[in-house]
Design a protein around this motif. Structure first.
Motif, PDB file in Angstrom:
ATOM      1  N   UNK A  42       1.429 -11.742  -1.499  1.00  0.00           N
ATOM      2  CA  UNK A  42       0.963 -10.616  -1.909  1.00  0.00           C
ATOM      3  C   UNK A  42       0.095  -9.927  -0.771  1.00  0.00           C
ATOM      4  N   UNK A  43      -0.864 -10.966  -0.231  1.00  0.00           N
ATOM      5  CA  UNK A  43      -1.739 -10.334   0.786  1.00  0.00           C
ATOM      6  C   UNK A  43      -0.896  -9.942   2.139  1.00  0.00           C
ATOM      7  N   UNK A  44      -0.029 -11.095   2.674  1.00  0.00           N
ATOM      8  CA  UNK A  44       0.616 -10.892   3.980  1.00  0.00           C
ATOM      9  C   UNK A  44       1.801 -10.160   3.854  1.00  0.00           C
ATOM     10  N   UNK A  45       2.702  -9.971   2.711  1.00  0.00           N
ATOM     11  CA  UNK A  45       3.933  -9.585   2.535  1.00  0.00           C
ATOM     12  C   UNK A  45       4.015  -8.217   1.586  1.00  0.00           C
ATOM     13  N   UNK A  46       2.921  -8.105   1.053  1.00  0.00           N
ATOM     14  CA  UNK A  46       3.065  -7.059  -0.075  1.00  0.00           C
ATOM     15  C   UNK A  46       4.474  -7.481  -1.148  1.00  0.00           C
ATOM     16  N   UNK A  47       4.563  -8.812  -1.429  1.00  0.00           N
ATOM     17  CA  UNK A  47       5.579  -9.232  -2.224  1.00  0.00           C
ATOM     18  C   UNK A  47       5.003  -9.946  -3.503  1.00  0.00           C
ATOM     19  N   UNK A  48       5.755  -9.513  -4.479  1.00  0.00           N
ATOM     20  CA  UNK A  48       5.408 -10.497  -5.689  1.00  0.00           C
ATOM     21  C   UNK A  48       6.408 -11.354  -6.140  1.00  0.00           C
ATOM     22  N   UNK A  96       6.823   2.272 -13.684  1.00  0.00           N
ATOM     23  CA  UNK A  96       5.509   2.218 -12.736  1.00  0.00           C
ATOM     24  C   UNK A  96       5.825   1.591 -11.484  1.00  0.00           C
ATOM     25  N   UNK A  97       5.065   1.709 -10.454  1.00  0.00           N
ATOM     26  CA  UNK A  97       5.375   1.006  -9.205  1.00  0.00           C
ATOM     27  C   UNK A  97       3.910   0.833  -8.817  1.00  0.00           C
ATOM     28  N   UNK A  98       3.867  -0.171  -8.122  1.00  0.00           N
ATOM     29  CA  UNK A  98       2.555  -0.682  -7.343  1.00  0.00           C
ATOM     30  C   UNK A  98       2.262   0.294  -6.141  1.00  0.00           C
ATOM     31  N   UNK A  99       0.844   0.435  -6.408  1.00  0.00           N
ATOM     32  CA  UNK A  99       0.210   1.024  -4.894  1.00  0.00           C
ATOM     33  C   UNK A  99      -0.678  -0.183  -4.371  1.00  0.00           C
ATOM     34  N   UNK A 100       0.002  -0.243  -3.303  1.00  0.00           N
ATOM     35  CA  UNK A 100      -0.681  -1.504  -2.692  1.00  0.00           C
ATOM     36  C   UNK A 100      -2.071  -1.094  -1.738  1.00  0.00           C
ATOM     37  N   UNK A 122      -5.332 -10.319  -7.414  1.00  0.00           N
ATOM     38  CA  UNK A 122      -4.642  -9.079  -7.956  1.00  0.00           C
ATOM     39  C   UNK A 122      -5.207  -7.712  -7.532  1.00  0.00           C
ATOM     40  N   UNK A 123      -6.324  -7.727  -6.828  1.00  0.00           N
ATOM     41  CA  UNK A 123      -6.851  -6.447  -6.304  1.00  0.00           C
ATOM     42  C   UNK A 123      -5.834  -5.994  -5.057  1.00  0.00           C
ATOM     43  N   UNK A 124      -5.192  -6.941  -4.697  1.00  0.00           N
ATOM     44  CA  UNK A 124      -4.271  -6.401  -3.364  1.00  0.00           C
ATOM     45  C   UNK A 124      -3.535  -5.416  -3.937  1.00  0.00           C
ATOM     46  N   UNK A 125      -3.106  -5.045  -5.208  1.00  0.00           N
ATOM     47  CA  UNK A 125      -2.565  -3.981  -5.656  1.00  0.00           C
ATOM     48  C   UNK A 125      -3.833  -3.100  -6.275  1.00  0.00           C
ATOM     49  N   UNK A 126      -3.879  -1.809  -5.917  1.00  0.00           N
ATOM     50  CA  UNK A 126      -4.810  -0.910  -6.224  1.00  0.00           C
ATOM     51  C   UNK A 126      -4.655  -0.635  -7.882  1.00  0.00           C
ATOM     52  N   UNK A 127      -3.465  -0.155  -8.082  1.00  0.00           N
ATOM     53  CA  UNK A 127      -2.975   0.227  -9.336  1.00  0.00           C
ATOM     54  C   UNK A 127      -1.655   0.376  -9.532  1.00  0.00           C
ATOM     55  N   UNK A 128      -1.007   0.635 -10.462  1.00  0.00           N
ATOM     56  CA  UNK A 128       0.687   1.185 -10.769  1.00  0.00           C
ATOM     57  C   UNK A 128       0.408   2.715 -10.847  1.00  0.00           C
ATOM     58  N   UNK A 129       1.342   3.252 -10.409  1.00  0.00           N
ATOM     59  CA  UNK A 129       1.419   4.757 -10.620  1.00  0.00           C
ATOM     60  C   UNK A 129       2.909   5.059 -11.139  1.00  0.00           C
ATOM     61  N   UNK A 130       2.984   5.928 -11.995  1.00  0.00           N
ATOM     62  CA  UNK A 130       4.162   6.448 -12.604  1.00  0.00           C
ATOM     63  C   UNK A 130       5.326   6.807 -11.537  1.00  0.00           C
ATOM     64  N   UNK A 131       6.625   6.217 -11.804  1.00  0.00           N
ATOM     65  CA  UNK A 131       7.655   6.567 -10.645  1.00  0.00           C
ATOM     66  C   UNK A 131       8.322   7.873 -11.260  1.00  0.00           C
TER      67      UNK A 131
END
Lengths: 157, 387, 155
Positions: free
Chosen positions: C39-45, C134-138, C146-155
């Motif tokens: 998550x931190x280095x590659x923005x991957x879940x 919804x989609x992650x906003x990094x 888990x705070x590496x994602x700010x929130x999920x926004x509607x797609x």
């Protein structure tokens, strides 16, 4: 897979929890006596007669009600002790010091407290409490600063 | 099946937001001595004690059983502490049942308590979550049950609505008026609930339980002692417990598998095939109003999605065909560690005929349910007036 | 009940206050360590797949919670998915990521069989619908939580 790299193996966190513990009438009276009079109160069981310090509203030996509080000590006998050489977080005194179990005169049980790191603190030794000045006492077991040697061996206390 | 075991005495303290006159062991002693008096026994008759409470962080005293057991007047003797999330009170009663059913002990005192006012309940509720995962996002139990309630309402809309949750709160607060131990004894209306401030939508303030100080106790004995001491014992007819993982596929908070399994286990043991017909009273752990409907469905007291119909029909009212939460429920009193045992106590009292002003006529079988943790612990206990 | 020798003058001490101050160092362990580094280095879940029952699990762990088979097949999940359920939190609570009200959500990320907990943003509470995409906003700055994602926004 390889062991974790050093920078992501843990999360630091801190909990700071505040408490306000109700004491009940008996413990509340015991603490008030330390604060207001510099005296140590024990509870007397109405059934088996055990004199317990610190007091509780029920007898820890037989489960009956404790109907009377009675002053004990202030002198007492060291029943056991342990020396603390190095300080630790939350220690009740500055190291080196000794933990002591003291049975005040007239009581059947012991109080846990602290004492100076003095060779006069040994099993069977007579000790007495040193109370803090009245204005520094707030109704806590620490209103007694510590127990110090009271001269010779206990004389059949 | 095990040898017959019964509850022959119960004790409770009056639930309040803060007991400032006694400390923890003293309130547990109060309930314990009442239960023994109700059973016609003395502390010296007790062979073993089981103590239950929620995590130590709530009161800030570790291994409290050390502190509490002597207050019950049977030390030295066997003592065991139990903890299983919010189901702890019931697990304590069930552990007492196991003690006697095993044949090793004859008379067991099971006590459960909580003194939430000594600490800050949020610390305890927050610490139940994984700190590396979602601890920061949740707000304790209300957040989780908010998710659960939303899932339940969306799945069954429009057959179940927020008003149905409000009707549960109204019913249980009304029942509490007849329970002298209940903390909140104040009648409310559906409009009061619907207009109360939001907590974790769809949960509003009056959909939520209070926090309480209190203790509860049960005397659990063998058949020989029950027949000697009690004219109408509450026999353990069925017991079921289940814990599931919250992190597996298809977790369904609105119809939890652990609740269904615990119920199946208890019904099988009690030879109950149609719970809605064969039970006379049910106490379910409704910390939040919608949960009463969710548990009634998962326990088979009504069909899936029929929770709204159930509360509307009046069937679960005190004078209905299957009264639910005759005690006023968790919505009226919530000393967390004791709450699940209070459900058992009410069910047992209904069978024993000792429920006073909230006694239902002709109770033969009563059910007590509880949930806990991340909605993963469930227990079901069934009492009967015959073995 | 009590015939106490109550000291004259001065009230009894009705309660005692105190603080428990505890510091923790939570070990991540191998699975969380890799999950959060991704998550931190590659923005991957990442999820972890069970070879026996086929479930893709979150958070990753050494055993499948469903069938208890040891698992070690890491699977990249989408950072987008469907809203399983949500609640609008109004209650102020210790450790919250933001001032209430905020929307706490369980999200079924595409590819995963277990819910992902987070919060929603860029949407009014009244517009939220179960099942919406919804989609992650990094976050720009990521630390491995888990705070590496700010929130999920509607797609």
């Amino acid at each position: 897979m390889a062991l974790q790299p050093p920078e992501l193996t843990y999360m630091e966190s801190e909990s700071r929890c505040d408490y306000n513990w109700t004491t009940g009438e008996v413990v509340g009276t015991f603490l008030a006596a330390l604060r207001d009079h510099g005296t140590i109160l024990a509870g007397v069981c109405e059934s088996c007669g055990q004199v317990a310090v610190p007091p509780t509203s029920y007898c820890e030996s037989c489960g009956s009600e404790v109907s009377e509080l009675r002053e004990v000590g202030p002198r007492g006998v060291v029943m056991s002790w342990a020396r603390v050489a190095d300080g630790f977080g939350g220690a009740p005194a500055e190291a080196p010091f000794r933990y002591v179990l003291v049975r005040p005169a007239g009581a059947d049980t012991e109080l846990l407290h602290v004492a100076p790191d003095d060779d006069g603190i040994r099993i069977g030794a007579a000790v007495r409490p040193e109370f803090r000045p009245r204005e520094q006492r707030g109704g806590a077991i620490t209103d007694i600063k510590w127990f110090v040697p009271d001269g010779a061996e206990s004389e059949g206390l | 099946m095990t040898r017959p075991v019964a509850v022959i005495g119960t004790g409770q303290t009056k639930y309040v937001s803060r007991r400032d006159d006694k400390n923890v062991p003293e309130i547990v002693r109060e309930a314990g001595l009442r239960a023994l008096a109700d059973a016609g026994l003395k502390p010296s008759d007790v062979d073993a004690v089981v103590i239950g409470s929620a995590p130590e962080i709530f009161e800030g005293v570790n291994y409290p059983e050390d502190w509490i057991a002597p207050a019950l007047g049977m030390c030295p003797g066997p003592v065991m502490r139990v903890h299983t999330g919010g189901t702890v009170g019931a697990a304590t009663g069930i552990a007492g049942f196991y003690h006697v059913a095993s044949g090793i002990y004859d008379t067991v005192l099971a006590v459960a308590y909580q003194k939430l006012s000594d600490g800050v309940p949020q610390y305890g509720l927050s610490a139940c979550y994984d700190p590396l995962w979602d601890r920061d996002f949740a707000c304790g139990a209300p957040a989780l049950v908010g998710l659960q309630s939303r899932q339940y309402l969306d799945r069954h809309a429009p057959a179940v609505t927020e008003e149905h949750g409000a009707m549960v709160a109204v019913k249980n607060r009304r029942n509490a008026l007849l329970n002298p131990y209940a903390q909140i004894r104040k009648e409310i209306t559906v409009a009061d609930v619907m207009s109360s401030p939001p907590v974790a939508e769809p949960l509003k303030l009056l959909d939520c339980c209070p926090t309480s100080d209190g203790a509860a106790a049960m005397v659990i004995v063998s058949e020989q002692t029950a027949r000697k001491k009690c004219p109408r014992p509450a026999w353990f007819a069925g017991v079921g417990t289940c814990s599931e993982s919250p992190y597996v596929p298809h977790v369904d908070m609105a119809y939890p598998e652990s609740c269904v399994r615990a119920a199946q286990q208890a019904y099988q043991m009690a030879w109950i095939y149609e719970p809605a017909k064969e039970l006379d009273v049910a106490e379910v752990y409704e910390a939040f109003s919608f949960q009463e409907l969710i548990w009634c469905e998962a326990l088979g007291l009504c069909g899936p999605g029929e929770g709204g119909k159930l509360i509307e029909s009046g069937r679960s009212e005190l004078d209905g065909a299957l009264p639910v939460n005759t005690s006023g429920g968790v919505l009226s009193s919530n000393p967390i560690g004791a709450s699940a045992m209070i459900r058992q106590i009410e069910a047992a009292m209904q069978v024993m005929g000792r429920a006073g002003e909230h006694q239902v006529d002709g109770v033969h079988r009563a059910l007590a349910h509880s949930w806990g943790g991340a909605i993963q612990f469930s227990t079901v206990t069934i009492f009967s007036d015959e073995i | 009940m009590l015939e106490a020798v109550t000291p004259p003058g001065g009230d009894i001490v009705k309660s005692v206050t105190g603080t428990l101050d505890v510091k923790y160092r939570f070990s991540y362990g191998e699975q969380y360590d890799r999950f959060f580094r991704e998550m931190r280095d590659n923005k991957r879940i990442m999820g972890i797949a069970c070879p026996k029952c086929g479930a893709v699990l979150l958070p990753p762990r050494p055993y499948c919670g469903f069938c208890y088979t040891p698992v070690d097949e890491w699977v990249e999940l989408s950072d987008e998915g469907a809203l399983l359920t949500y609640t609008v939190v109004h209650l102020p609570f210790i450790g919250q990521p933001t001032e209430p009200p905020y929307i706490y959500a369980f999200i079924m990320l595409d590819g995963a069989d277990v819910q992902f907990p987070h919060i929603l943003g860029e949407i009014e509470a009244a517009d939220v619908r179960t099942g919406m995409r919804v989609k992650a906003v990094w976050a720009e700055e990521r630390k491995g939580t888990l705070h590496d994602i700010k929130y999920f926004r509607p797609v």
